[in-house]
Design a protein around this motif. Structure first.
Motif, short mmCIF file in Angstrom:
data_model
loop_
_atom_site.label_atom_id
_atom_site.label_comp_id
_atom_site.label_asym_id
_atom_site.label_seq_id
_atom_site.Cartn_x
_atom_site.Cartn_y
_atom_site.Cartn_z
N ALA A 28 82.50 53.16 115.79
CA ALA A 28 81.26 53.12 116.79
C ALA A 28 81.44 54.22 117.88
N GLY A 29 82.77 54.02 118.43
CA GLY A 29 82.77 54.86 119.58
C GLY A 29 82.74 56.18 119.24
N GLN A 30 83.56 57.05 118.34
CA GLN A 30 83.49 58.01 117.84
C GLN A 30 82.04 58.62 117.65
N LEU A 31 81.30 57.83 117.03
CA LEU A 31 79.78 58.12 116.51
C LEU A 31 79.02 58.14 117.81
N ALA A 32 79.49 57.25 118.79
CA ALA A 32 78.41 57.33 120.26
C ALA A 32 78.84 58.65 120.91
N GLN A 152 69.08 66.99 114.62
CA GLN A 152 68.55 66.03 114.38
C GLN A 152 68.97 65.12 113.26
N ILE A 153 68.94 65.85 112.00
CA ILE A 153 69.57 65.21 110.65
C ILE A 153 70.94 64.61 111.12
N SER A 154 71.67 65.43 111.61
CA SER A 154 73.14 64.86 111.89
C SER A 154 72.92 63.75 112.63
N ILE A 155 72.31 63.82 113.59
CA ILE A 155 72.09 62.44 114.70
C ILE A 155 71.63 61.12 113.50
N ALA A 156 70.76 61.59 112.61
CA ALA A 156 70.27 60.36 111.83
C ALA A 156 71.47 60.17 110.82
N ALA A 158 74.55 59.97 111.74
CA ALA A 158 75.32 59.19 112.65
C ALA A 158 74.90 57.95 112.60
N ALA A 159 73.63 57.61 112.80
CA ALA A 159 73.19 56.21 112.62
C ALA A 159 73.25 55.54 111.52
N ILE A 160 73.34 56.35 110.06
CA ILE A 160 73.47 55.90 108.82
C ILE A 160 75.04 55.34 108.78
N ALA A 161 75.91 56.37 109.20
CA ALA A 161 77.38 56.26 109.35
C ALA A 161 77.69 54.94 109.94
N LEU A 162 77.16 54.59 111.22
CA LEU A 162 77.25 53.51 111.94
C LEU A 162 76.89 52.05 111.19
N LEU A 163 75.96 52.32 110.64
CA LEU A 163 75.17 51.15 110.07
C LEU A 163 76.11 50.83 108.83
N THR A 164 76.44 51.54 107.99
CA THR A 164 77.17 51.39 106.65
C THR A 164 78.60 51.61 106.85
N LYS A 165 79.26 51.85 108.10
CA LYS A 165 80.68 51.95 108.51
C LYS A 165 81.27 52.71 107.35
N LYS A 166 80.74 53.76 107.09
CA LYS A 166 81.43 55.05 106.10
C LYS A 166 81.92 55.72 106.79
N ALA A 171 81.96 62.27 108.34
CA ALA A 171 82.26 63.53 108.32
C ALA A 171 80.93 64.35 108.04
N ALA A 172 80.22 63.88 107.11
CA ALA A 172 78.72 64.32 106.76
C ALA A 172 77.96 64.81 108.15
N THR A 173 78.02 63.54 109.23
CA THR A 173 77.27 63.91 110.45
C THR A 173 78.06 65.09 111.08
N ILE A 174 79.39 65.15 111.05
CA ILE A 174 79.90 66.33 111.63
C ILE A 174 79.76 67.69 111.18
N GLY A 175 79.79 67.76 109.85
CA GLY A 175 79.53 68.86 108.95
C GLY A 175 78.15 69.37 109.25
N VAL A 176 76.94 68.63 109.29
CA VAL A 176 75.81 68.82 109.44
C VAL A 176 75.47 69.36 110.80
#
Length: 191
Positions: A28-32, A152-156, A158-166, A171-176
């Protein structure tokens, strides 16, 4: 909590106080932090996209103005050609004593037409240059828009990663996000 300084903590209160006193850790902290950075960079890219689009419109407007001015010059050129043609006809039809007047007019119209033609061609060249600058700005605008969209896709993500905790979603957030930044760099360098 009582009014006499006696304070009771519940388990939830303790977690909130602990989280407030320490830096955010974990997913959560990293994604924030990642989301905040992506949003900031995305805002800058969005601004640049809007600026280049506005510039493209201004250049296109300047091109249209120069094209209109060139058209006016060509109309003026045509009017001088018509007057020259009438003077040439008159030189053939009039008596010898009046012919020199029309021959002088013909020469004057020829000289005036050269000046008018040069001015019209210069205006057309300016119009073409403004059209070219407009096209370059629109190309750059599209790059900024692509970069902003990727962020914007990357931010979305990040939200999915936070909700799914995957973690793989992080990594996909950072890549995009990196892809978006690279496209933004390409826009900056006019690629």
């Amino acid at each position: 909590m009582s009014g006499h300084g006696f304070h009771v903590h519940g388990p939830h209160d303790h977690e909130l106080e602990h989280a407030a006193q320490h830096e955010p850790k974990g997913l959560a902290g990293q994604l924030a932090v990642i989301t905040a950075i992506l949003a900031t960079v995305g805002a800058m890219f969005s601004y640049m996209g809007g600026a280049t689009q506005a510039n493209a419109g201004l250049y296109k407007n300047d091109a249209a103005i120069k094209k209109t001015e060139a058209s006016n010059q060509w109309n003026y050129y045509q009017a001088k050609s018509s007057k020259q043609n009438l003077a040439e006809l008159a030189a053939v039809l009039v008596t010898d004593d009046k012919r020199s007047k029309y021959l002088e007019e013909i020469e004057r119209y020829k000289k005036e037409k050269v000046e008018i033609k040069d001015k019209a061609e210069a205006l057309e060249k300016e119009s073409a240059e403004f059209d070219h600058m407009s096209a370059e700005q629109m190309h750059q605008h599209h790059r900024w828009a692509q970069a902003t969209t990727a962020l914007q896709i990357s931010i979305a993500l990040a939200a999915i990663a936070l909700l799914t905790k995957k973690r793989w979603m992080e990594a996909a957030t950072i890549g995009v996000g990196v892809l978006g930044v690279l496209v933004g760099v390409a826009a900056w360098f006019h690629f």
